[in-house]
Design an enzyme around this catalytic site. Structure first.
Site, PDB file in Angstrom:
ATOM      1  N   LYS A  94       0.825  -1.129   0.051  1.00  0.00           N
ATOM      2  CA  LYS A  94      -0.091   0.101  -0.017  1.00  0.00           C
ATOM      3  C   LYS A  94       0.894   1.185   0.042  1.00  0.00           C
ATOM      4  O   LYS A  94       1.833   1.264   0.711  1.00  0.00           O
ATOM      5  CB  LYS A  94      -0.849  -0.083   1.333  1.00  0.00           C
ATOM      6  CG  LYS A  94      -1.887   1.111   1.365  1.00  0.00           C
ATOM      7  CD  LYS A  94      -2.834   0.692   2.468  1.00  0.00           C
ATOM      8  CE  LYS A  94      -3.943   1.753   2.927  1.00  0.00           C
ATOM      9  NZ  LYS A  94      -4.782   1.490   3.899  1.00  0.00           N
ATOM     10  N   SER A 169      -9.521   1.279   3.406  1.00  0.00           N
ATOM     11  CA  SER A 169      -8.821   2.162   2.583  1.00  0.00           C
ATOM     12  C   SER A 169      -7.627   1.361   1.769  1.00  0.00           C
ATOM     13  O   SER A 169      -7.051   2.066   0.670  1.00  0.00           O
ATOM     14  CB  SER A 169      -7.963   3.004   3.513  1.00  0.00           C
ATOM     15  OG  SER A 169      -6.991   2.508   4.357  1.00  0.00           O
ATOM     16  N   SER A 193      -9.605  -1.551   7.380  1.00  0.00           N
ATOM     17  CA  SER A 193      -9.057  -1.048   6.115  1.00  0.00           C
ATOM     18  C   SER A 193      -8.506  -2.034   5.294  1.00  0.00           C
ATOM     19  O   SER A 193      -8.106  -2.249   4.200  1.00  0.00           O
ATOM     20  CB  SER A 193      -8.180   0.082   6.070  1.00  0.00           C
ATOM     21  OG  SER A 193      -8.980   1.485   6.297  1.00  0.00           O
TER      22      SER A 193
END
Lengths: 476, 72
Positions: A94, A169, A193
């Site tokens: 990420k 997320s 997330s």
């Protein structure tokens, strides 16, 4: 091994798409000499080049560096140097995870040119385990502000239907694993997330215990709630990836010095005799009919595997959500206060709202939320004196349409991920069905602190008995 | 139960004061975003203000050992 899994394995031996294989299968074929890390990395890069233009799961693809790492892994394995189950495996990070010399933007204009000098501990550990970094994935801005359409990069799309969102997320990590671009990715999870995009993309995502994986070098969202976690297609692959990156890090104040067990060895395939508490009221009150039916059917599978399942009642979801959200926005403001005061226009609209409002939370509110956290966690831990695991829905509905301003963060359904965030407990989201519209649905299994092994064992046993995790989106 | 804040939604003027106290000097269009966001979180904050024993501690109890330097 089910007939379908055996068929997938056989197809790989016969030269079928390497991108369809998971970490365990790739590792086995590499060690047999049937394939090499270069073959797999090339296949991943080709698939990304061909298909990610409509999914936006990557912000940066590190093709040259990945091929160099793959050649090193190939030479090491050929020479008999085996760094373990993650050796030669392509993965993604990420974009809120720092990588030395590689853009680490957190998907924000604020960090649009940021090239860190040092890599995060989790990135270093995966590299040391022989993993091959393919690239950096899209995220909600700074792992909370999204899905946003007003940032330097577009939001990721759902591989099951590009008109829908992949959750967040860790949106790009979920989409990239779901799309078979990489067999594993790292996400971060503050209130769900890792588990939300895992649920929306039909993959398996683990939020481990707070303090299990170092957050050193990961951009903070909420100091007291931030976790890193593996996102893969199966619980077994989560076990392999967790084993490669878990462990104490004195440079992370939240890291806890607990031994790291052999998570793969814990996958016995048996959950006979395990006691499961089913937190049904959380999803019964909030979820769609399809989710309720899918989770209830999954519970019957677990029961059929020999676990005993009892329904229990915990505090209402709203209590966890209130405490978590208050803590989160107050800490979030402290992270971003300098920028929000001086350049608010450089934030995406959604993140800006969430950060600004945190500045209006009074110290009393923050302390009350932390006192409430103590009460809620104490009562949840008490349930683990009676049960080995807690089970509930992973997410309350299938994916949302990808419409600007279509998802209101503060008005979403109550989230069944947040109780385990607040309590810092390991929690696994895994596929358990599909909606009538063809979008994935998800189950959630949580365990005692640092008992990821039992959580993963239960997830693996469930996946040995079902085939939801084997379904593949049609992107071609 | 005691409460230091009346159980009614804050007015725009009160939100403006809170924003100023937070060091936020916002243009009008961004202030409107804040008013909307605060309307969503204010009920949460009110629900958190419950009666508790005075000795109830928050979850982040201080542990001085965490700040000892690592020894070889």
């Amino acid at each position: 091994m089910t007939a379908l899994k055996a068929a997938v394995h056989q197809q790989a031996r016969e030269g079928a798409d390497l991108c369809d294989l998971g970490i365990a299968e790739l590792g086995q074929l590499m060690r047999e000499g049937s394939i090499s890390p270069v073959d797999v990395t090339t296949a991943c890069l080709d698939r990304i080049a061909r298909l990610d233009g409509s999914l936006n799961s990557f912000i940066t693809v590190t093709a040259e560096a990945a091929l160099a790492q793959a050649r090193t892994a190939e030479a090491e394995l050929a020479a008999g140097t085996d760094r373990g189950p993650f050796h030669g495996i392509p993965y993604a990070l990420k974009d809120n995870v720092d990588t030395a010399g590689i853009l680490s933007s957190s998907h924000s204009k604020i960090f649009a040119d940021r090239m860190p000098q040092e890599s995060a501990t989790v990135a270093r550990k995966l590299e040391a385990a022989g993993g091959i970094l393919i690239g950096k994935t899209a995220t909600f801005e700074f792992a909370i502000g999204g899905p946003s359409f007003d940032l330097p990069w577009p939001p990721a799309r759902n591989p099951w239907n590009r008109d829908y969102l992949p959750g967040g997320s860790s949106s790009g990590s979920g989409a990239a694993v779901g799309a078979r671009f990489v067999p594993g990715a790292i996400g971060t999870d503050t209130g769900g997330s890792v588990r939300w995009p895992a649920a929306m993309c039909g993959i398996t995502g683990l939020k481990p215990t707070y303090g299990r994986i170092s957050r050193r070098g990961v951009h903070p969202n909420t100091y007291s709630l931030d976790h890193c976690g593996p996102m893969t297609r199966t619980a077994a692959d989560c076990a392999a990836m967790l084993g490669a990156c878990a462990g104490h890090d004195p440079l992370d104040p939240g890291s806890i010095d607990e031994p790291v067990p052999d998570y793969l060895a814990a996958l016995t395939g048996s959950i006979k005799g395990l006691k499961i508490g089913l937190v049904r009221h959380w999803y019964e009150e909030e979820a769609t009919e399809e989710v309720i039916a899918a989770v209830d059917a999954s519970v019957e599978v677990l029961r059929g595997l020999g676990a005993s399942v009892e329904v229990l009642t915990l505090d209402p979801l709203r209590d966890y959500v209130d405490a978590k959200t208050t803590i989160s926005i107050a800490e979030l403001f402290s992270v971003h206060e300098a920028d929000i005061r001086t350049r608010p226009q450089d934030f995406g609209k959604l993140l800006r709202s969430r950060v600004m409002v945190g500045g209006l939370v009074r110290a009393e509110d923050y302390v009350q939320a932390m006192r409430w956290r103590t009460e809620l966690c104490t009562r949840m831990m008490a349930a683990f004196s009676r049960y080995d695991l807690l089970v509930t829905a992973g997410w309350m509905a299938p994916a949302d349409p990808a419409i600007p301003d279509g998802v209101d963060f503060f008005k979403k359904r109550q989230l069944a991920t947040m109780p385990f965030s607040l309590a810092g407990l390991p929690a696994l989201a895994l596929p358990c069905g599909f909606s009538a519209t063809g979008l994935p649905l998800s189950l959630q299994i949580a365990g005692r602190p640092f008992d990821e092994a039992t959580v993963l064992c239960a997830g693996d046993a469930y996946q040995q008995a079902t085939e939801w995790h084997l379904a593949k989106p049609d992107l071609d | 139960m005691t409460s230091t804040v009346p159980p009614r939604p804050a007015t725009r003027e009160e939100i403006a004061v809170l924003a100023r106290n937070a060091g936020l000097d916002l243009p009008p269009e961004i202030f409107e975003e804040l008013v909307q966001a605060y309307g969503n979180i204010e009920p949460m904050l009110m629900r958190l203000r419950r009666s508790r024993d005075r000795a109830d501690e928050p979850a982040h109890v201080f542990d001085p050992r965490k700040f000892m330097p690592e020894t070889a």
